[in-house]
Design a protein around this motif. Sequence first.
Motif, PDB file in Angstrom:
ATOM      1  N   LEU A  33       0.789  -1.230   0.000  1.00 44.23           N
ATOM      2  CA  LEU A  33       0.000   0.000   0.000  1.00 44.23           C
ATOM      3  C   LEU A  33       0.822   1.281   0.000  1.00 44.23           C
ATOM      4  N   ALA A  34       1.937   1.280   0.685  1.00 43.23           N
ATOM      5  CA  ALA A  34       2.713   2.518   0.822  1.00 43.23           C
ATOM      6  C   ALA A  34       3.204   3.079  -0.517  1.00 43.23           C
ATOM      7  N   PRO A  35       3.825   2.296  -1.382  1.00 45.31           N
ATOM      8  CA  PRO A  35       4.301   2.876  -2.641  1.00 45.31           C
ATOM      9  C   PRO A  35       3.169   3.342  -3.561  1.00 45.31           C
ATOM     10  N   ILE A  36       2.098   2.559  -3.624  1.00 46.02           N
ATOM     11  CA  ILE A  36       0.998   2.940  -4.514  1.00 46.02           C
ATOM     12  C   ILE A  36       0.324   4.216  -4.020  1.00 46.02           C
ATOM     13  N   SER A  37       0.029   4.261  -2.735  1.00 47.71           N
ATOM     14  CA  SER A  37      -0.624   5.461  -2.208  1.00 47.71           C
ATOM     15  C   SER A  37       0.314   6.664  -2.254  1.00 47.71           C
ATOM     16  N   THR A  38       1.599   6.439  -1.999  1.00 49.52           N
ATOM     17  CA  THR A  38       2.563   7.536  -2.076  1.00 49.52           C
ATOM     18  C   THR A  38       2.659   8.068  -3.499  1.00 49.52           C
ATOM     19  N   TYR A  39       2.663   7.165  -4.460  1.00 51.32           N
ATOM     20  CA  TYR A  39       2.729   7.581  -5.857  1.00 51.32           C
ATOM     21  C   TYR A  39       1.511   8.436  -6.223  1.00 51.32           C
ATOM     22  N   LEU A  40       0.332   7.926  -5.934  1.00 50.91           N
ATOM     23  CA  LEU A  40      -0.883   8.632  -6.335  1.00 50.91           C
ATOM     24  C   LEU A  40      -1.048   9.960  -5.605  1.00 50.91           C
ATOM     25  N   LYS A  44      -0.581  13.816  -7.326  1.00 51.36           N
ATOM     26  CA  LYS A  44      -1.702  14.754  -7.356  1.00 51.36           C
ATOM     27  C   LYS A  44      -1.435  16.019  -6.538  1.00 51.36           C
ATOM     28  N   TYR A  45      -0.894  15.858  -5.337  1.00 53.95           N
ATOM     29  CA  TYR A  45      -0.792  16.990  -4.419  1.00 53.95           C
ATOM     30  C   TYR A  45       0.607  17.586  -4.294  1.00 53.95           C
ATOM     31  N   LEU A  46       1.648  16.798  -4.488  1.00 56.99           N
ATOM     32  CA  LEU A  46       2.992  17.299  -4.240  1.00 56.99           C
ATOM     33  C   LEU A  46       3.699  17.740  -5.509  1.00 56.99           C
ATOM     34  N   TRP A  47       3.601  16.957  -6.581  1.00 58.00           N
ATOM     35  CA  TRP A  47       4.378  17.225  -7.775  1.00 58.00           C
ATOM     36  C   TRP A  47       3.544  17.752  -8.942  1.00 58.00           C
ATOM     37  N   ASP A  48       2.295  18.034  -8.744  1.00 55.77           N
ATOM     38  CA  ASP A  48       1.418  18.636  -9.777  1.00 55.77           C
ATOM     39  C   ASP A  48       1.406  17.823 -11.068  1.00 55.77           C
ATOM     40  N   GLY A  49       1.265  16.504 -10.964  1.00 57.88           N
ATOM     41  CA  GLY A  49       1.119  15.657 -12.137  1.00 57.88           C
ATOM     42  C   GLY A  49       2.401  15.106 -12.714  1.00 57.88           C
ATOM     43  N   ASN A  50       3.546  15.431 -12.165  1.00 55.14           N
ATOM     44  CA  ASN A  50       4.817  14.914 -12.675  1.00 55.14           C
ATOM     45  C   ASN A  50       4.990  13.472 -12.195  1.00 55.14           C
ATOM     46  N   SER A  51       4.873  12.543 -13.124  1.00 57.81           N
ATOM     47  CA  SER A  51       4.914  11.130 -12.746  1.00 57.81           C
ATOM     48  C   SER A  51       6.321  10.636 -12.417  1.00 57.81           C
ATOM     49  N   THR A  52       7.338  11.272 -12.947  1.00 62.97           N
ATOM     50  CA  THR A  52       8.711  10.852 -12.646  1.00 62.97           C
ATOM     51  C   THR A  52       9.037  11.105 -11.188  1.00 62.97           C
ATOM     52  N   TYR A  53       8.742  12.293 -10.698  1.00 61.74           N
ATOM     53  CA  TYR A  53       8.997  12.607  -9.292  1.00 61.74           C
ATOM     54  C   TYR A  53       8.112  11.781  -8.370  1.00 61.74           C
TER      55      TYR A  53
END
Length: 95
Positions: A33-40, A44-53
């Motif tokens: 759960l941690a990596p998936i929830s951290t990614y999503l 959305k909230y931290l990197w403004d849509g940047n999937s690499t970060y």
Amino acid sequence: MSAQAAPANATQNVAETGSTLFKLALFTVCLGLAPISTYLLSQKYLWDGNSTYAAITAIIAANFVLVTYIITAVREDSQSQKPVPKAESESKKDR
């Protein structure tokens, strides 16, 4: 006397095994759960849509869970290995 100690050791081993299995199950869920929830959430909230970060943040979260599990396992192993007291050797004077 050792026959009396055997059931006590078996009960202690079952309790340790149950605790170990609970920790393994807990860390398994956290590792899922941690990596998936951290990614999503970070995408959305931290990197403004940047999937690499967001992916890098998820990798850090997964590594954090793994390192925490390893530290917990090492601590548990070192606590379970208690030093055995040495028996006093009998000398010729004691006979």
